[in-house]
Design an enzyme around this catalytic site. Structure first.
Site, PDB file in Angstrom:
ATOM      1  N   ASN A   9       4.146  -8.051   6.504  1.00 29.82           N
ATOM      2  CA  ASN A   9       4.981  -7.402   7.521  1.00 29.82           C
ATOM      3  C   ASN A   9       4.400  -6.077   8.001  1.00 29.82           C
ATOM      4  O   ASN A   9       5.066  -5.308   8.681  1.00 29.82           O
ATOM      5  CB  ASN A   9       6.381  -7.153   6.947  1.00 29.82           C
ATOM      6  N   GLU A  10       3.155  -5.785   7.626  1.00 30.32           N
ATOM      7  CA  GLU A  10       2.636  -4.439   7.893  1.00 30.32           C
ATOM      8  C   GLU A  10       2.481  -4.137   9.380  1.00 30.32           C
ATOM      9  O   GLU A  10       2.482  -2.974   9.777  1.00 30.32           O
ATOM     10  CB  GLU A  10       1.312  -4.207   7.162  1.00 30.32           C
ATOM     11  N   GLY A  47       0.984  -5.263   1.322  1.00 29.29           N
ATOM     12  CA  GLY A  47      -0.073  -5.233   0.317  1.00 29.29           C
ATOM     13  C   GLY A  47       0.332  -5.921  -0.980  1.00 29.29           C
ATOM     14  O   GLY A  47      -0.520  -6.453  -1.698  1.00 29.29           O
ATOM     15  N   LEU A  96       0.836  -1.198   0.000  1.00 29.05           N
ATOM     16  CA  LEU A  96       0.000   0.000   0.000  1.00 29.05           C
ATOM     17  C   LEU A  96       0.869   1.246   0.000  1.00 29.05           C
ATOM     18  O   LEU A  96       1.931   1.281   0.631  1.00 29.05           O
ATOM     19  CB  LEU A  96      -0.923   0.003   1.226  1.00 29.05           C
TER      20      LEU A  96
HETATM   21  C1  LIG Z   1      -6.749 -13.453   0.774  1.00 30.02           C
HETATM   22  C2  LIG Z   1      -6.699 -13.278   2.215  1.00 30.02           C
HETATM   23  C3  LIG Z   1      -6.721 -11.827   2.630  1.00 30.02           C
HETATM   24  C4  LIG Z   1      -6.271 -11.698   4.048  1.00 30.02           C
HETATM   25  C5  LIG Z   1      -6.095 -10.252   4.439  1.00 30.02           C
HETATM   26  C6  LIG Z   1      -4.704 -10.019   4.918  1.00 30.02           C
HETATM   27  C7  LIG Z   1      -4.535  -8.606   5.426  1.00 30.02           C
HETATM   28  C8  LIG Z   1      -3.469  -7.890   4.660  1.00 30.02           C
HETATM   29  C9  LIG Z   1      -3.408  -6.445   5.009  1.00 30.02           C
HETATM   30  C10 LIG Z   1      -2.465  -5.731   4.110  1.00 30.02           C
HETATM   31  C11 LIG Z   1      -2.117  -4.377   4.683  1.00 30.02           C
HETATM   32  C12 LIG Z   1      -1.023  -3.817   3.913  1.00 30.02           C
HETATM   33  C13 LIG Z   1      -0.332  -2.766   4.348  1.00 30.02           C
HETATM   34  C14 LIG Z   1       0.782  -2.211   3.512  1.00 30.02           C
HETATM   35  O1  LIG Z   1       1.037  -2.626   2.419  1.00 30.02           O
HETATM   36  S1  LIG Z   1       1.658  -0.902   4.170  1.00 30.02           S
HETATM   37  C15 LIG Z   1       3.054  -0.736   3.114  1.00 30.02           C
HETATM   38  C16 LIG Z   1       4.072  -1.746   3.489  1.00 30.02           C
HETATM   39  N1  LIG Z   1       5.202  -1.704   2.571  1.00 30.02           N
HETATM   40  C17 LIG Z   1       6.403  -1.404   2.977  1.00 30.02           C
HETATM   41  O2  LIG Z   1       6.667  -1.140   4.108  1.00 30.02           O
HETATM   42  C18 LIG Z   1       7.449  -1.402   1.876  1.00 30.02           C
HETATM   43  C19 LIG Z   1       8.510  -0.421   2.190  1.00 30.02           C
HETATM   44  N2  LIG Z   1       9.430  -0.377   1.073  1.00 30.02           N
HETATM   45  C20 LIG Z   1      10.488  -1.201   0.966  1.00 30.02           C
HETATM   46  O3  LIG Z   1      10.714  -2.104   1.734  1.00 30.02           O
HETATM   47  C21 LIG Z   1      11.397  -0.918  -0.193  1.00 30.02           C
HETATM   48  O4  LIG Z   1      11.115   0.365  -0.686  1.00 30.02           O
HETATM   49  C22 LIG Z   1      11.298  -1.934  -1.348  1.00 30.02           C
HETATM   50  C23 LIG Z   1      11.867  -3.295  -0.915  1.00 30.02           C
HETATM   51  C24 LIG Z   1       9.858  -2.119  -1.835  1.00 30.02           C
HETATM   52  C25 LIG Z   1      12.144  -1.401  -2.545  1.00 30.02           C
HETATM   53  O5  LIG Z   1      13.436  -1.111  -2.105  1.00 30.02           O
HETATM   54  P1  LIG Z   1      14.422  -0.251  -3.023  1.00 30.02           P
HETATM   55  O6  LIG Z   1      15.709  -0.164  -2.284  1.00 30.02           O
HETATM   56  O7  LIG Z   1      14.443  -0.809  -4.404  1.00 30.02           O
HETATM   57  O8  LIG Z   1      13.727   1.171  -3.157  1.00 30.02           O
HETATM   58  P2  LIG Z   1      13.647   2.342  -2.044  1.00 30.02           P
HETATM   59  O9  LIG Z   1      13.469   1.792  -0.693  1.00 30.02           O
HETATM   60  O10 LIG Z   1      14.799   3.261  -2.275  1.00 30.02           O
HETATM   61  O11 LIG Z   1      12.296   3.046  -2.467  1.00 30.02           O
HETATM   62  C26 LIG Z   1      12.197   3.797  -3.676  1.00 30.02           C
HETATM   63  C27 LIG Z   1      11.165   4.882  -3.489  1.00 30.02           C
HETATM   64  O12 LIG Z   1       9.889   4.265  -3.277  1.00 30.02           O
HETATM   65  C28 LIG Z   1       9.294   4.797  -2.074  1.00 30.02           C
HETATM   66  N3  LIG Z   1       8.455   3.752  -1.460  1.00 30.02           N
HETATM   67  C29 LIG Z   1       8.808   2.512  -1.113  1.00 30.02           C
HETATM   68  N4  LIG Z   1       7.796   1.824  -0.604  1.00 30.02           N
HETATM   69  C30 LIG Z   1       6.733   2.661  -0.629  1.00 30.02           C
HETATM   70  C31 LIG Z   1       5.364   2.537  -0.226  1.00 30.02           C
HETATM   71  N5  LIG Z   1       4.853   1.390   0.291  1.00 30.02           N
HETATM   72  N6  LIG Z   1       4.567   3.596  -0.371  1.00 30.02           N
HETATM   73  C32 LIG Z   1       5.031   4.752  -0.907  1.00 30.02           C
HETATM   74  N7  LIG Z   1       6.323   4.938  -1.309  1.00 30.02           N
HETATM   75  C33 LIG Z   1       7.154   3.904  -1.173  1.00 30.02           C
HETATM   76  C34 LIG Z   1      10.488   5.153  -1.235  1.00 30.02           C
HETATM   77  O13 LIG Z   1      10.127   6.075  -0.251  1.00 30.02           O
HETATM   78  C35 LIG Z   1      11.409   5.733  -2.266  1.00 30.02           C
HETATM   79  O14 LIG Z   1      10.983   7.046  -2.559  1.00 30.02           O
HETATM   80  P3  LIG Z   1      12.015   8.219  -2.756  1.00 30.02           P
HETATM   81  O15 LIG Z   1      12.872   7.824  -3.917  1.00 30.02           O
HETATM   82  O16 LIG Z   1      11.160   9.415  -3.014  1.00 30.02           O
HETATM   83  O17 LIG Z   1      12.794   8.316  -1.472  1.00 30.02           O
END
Ligand SMILES: CCCCCCCCCCC/C=C/C(=O)SCCNC(=O)CCNC(=O)[C@H](O)C(C)(C)COP(=O)(O)OP(=O)(O)OC[C@H]1O[C@@H](n2cnc3c(N)ncnc32)[C@H](O)[C@@H]1OP(=O)(O)O
Length: 188
Positions: free
Chosen positions: A177-178, A153, A108
């Site tokens: 991992n959220e 997500g 997300l």
């Molecule tokens: C069928 C059954 C159903 C059951 C129901 C289950 C319930 C499920 C509930 C799900 C809830 C979900 C919640 C979420 O998803 S919260 C978001 C969680 N995600 C993260 O924490 C990911 C964080 N990001 C990373 O770990 C890394 O960025 C990644 C590994 C994805 C990539 O690494 P990389 O080194 O390649 O790139 P950067 O880290 O430098 O990132 C590049 C730029 O992207 C921005 N970024 C990264 N992730 C996000 C994000 N999630 N949202 C917005 N922006 C994001 C990051 O800030 C960098 O931006 P800048 O270049 O501007 O600094």
């Protein structure tokens, strides 16, 4: 960033070789306009869709830079794309993959939840729910070709597909991992 580094570390690593079916670049579906307009969103720009009518298989390439974060707009585009494919009787299967290097989907879009209104967050979470329910209940055979990291997500999206194939790369993590972000998914 420290939190993200911790997340990256703690993600479970999955090692399955990814043999992504190469699409034959058949018909490309039109932009999803209707629901986007209803949601006051722009037309699809973050999805490249290849549909081979001879096999009935569509490949949805997520290309929402930098990391395919699932924003309200992007979630809407995904839903409309699936809806359109389901309405096409010649479509039988859908492969979802990423055009972004190293990342399937970062989950997300965290910015959708940061300093936004309660109303906006409500709309956002409804779109999250709609996305996974649509995939989970789709009559299409759905396959997530996970060619990069897929936390939270992104993992949810993959889980709602019928099959998952993940690239064999120890740098790619996947998992729910959220809670490490202090986030508890709301009740559906
Ligand atoms: C069928 C059954 C159903 C059951 C129901 C289950 C319930 C499920 C509930 C799900 C809830 C979900 C919640 C979420 O998803 S919260 C978001 C969680 N995600 C993260 O924490 C990911 C964080 N990001 C990373 O770990 C890394 O960025 C990644 C590994 C994805 C990539 O690494 P990389 O080194 O390649 O790139 P950067 O880290 O430098 O990132 C590049 C730029 O992207 C921005 N970024 C990264 N992730 C996000 C994000 N999630 N949202 C917005 N922006 C994001 C990051 O800030 C960098 O931006 P800048 O270049 O501007 O600094």
């Amino acid at each position: 960033m420290a939190l993200r580094a911790a997340l990256r570390k703690s993600c479970a690593l999955t090692g399955l070789f990814c043999q992504l079916s190469s699409s034959r670049h058949g018909r490309v579906c039109a932009s999803p306009v209707l629901v986007a307009q209803q949601r006051n969103s722009s037309t699809a720009q973050n999805i490249k869709l290849d549909f081979d009518q001879s096999t009935g298989v569509a490949v949805m390439h997520m290309q929402c830079p930098p990391v395919n974060a699932l924003s309200l707009e992007f979630l809407t585009e995904i839903c409309i794309t699936v809806e359109k494919l389901e309405m096409d009787k010649s479509c039988r299967g859908l492969i979802i993959t990423s055009s972004q290097p190293k990342v399937f989907s970062a989950g997300l879009d965290l910015l959708e939840m940061y300093e936004t209104s309660t109303e906006h967050r409500g709309e956002f979470w409804r779109a999250v729910q709609e996305m996974w329910l649509k995939l989970y209940s789709s009559k299409l055979v759905t396959i997530a070709a996970i060619n990069g990291s897929s936390p939270a997500g992104g993992c949810l999206m993959a889980m709602t597909c019928d099959y998952r194939i993940m690239a064999d790369n120890p740098r790619y993590g996947i998992g729910l991992n959220e809670t490490q972000l202090g986030m508890v998914a709301p009740f559906w």
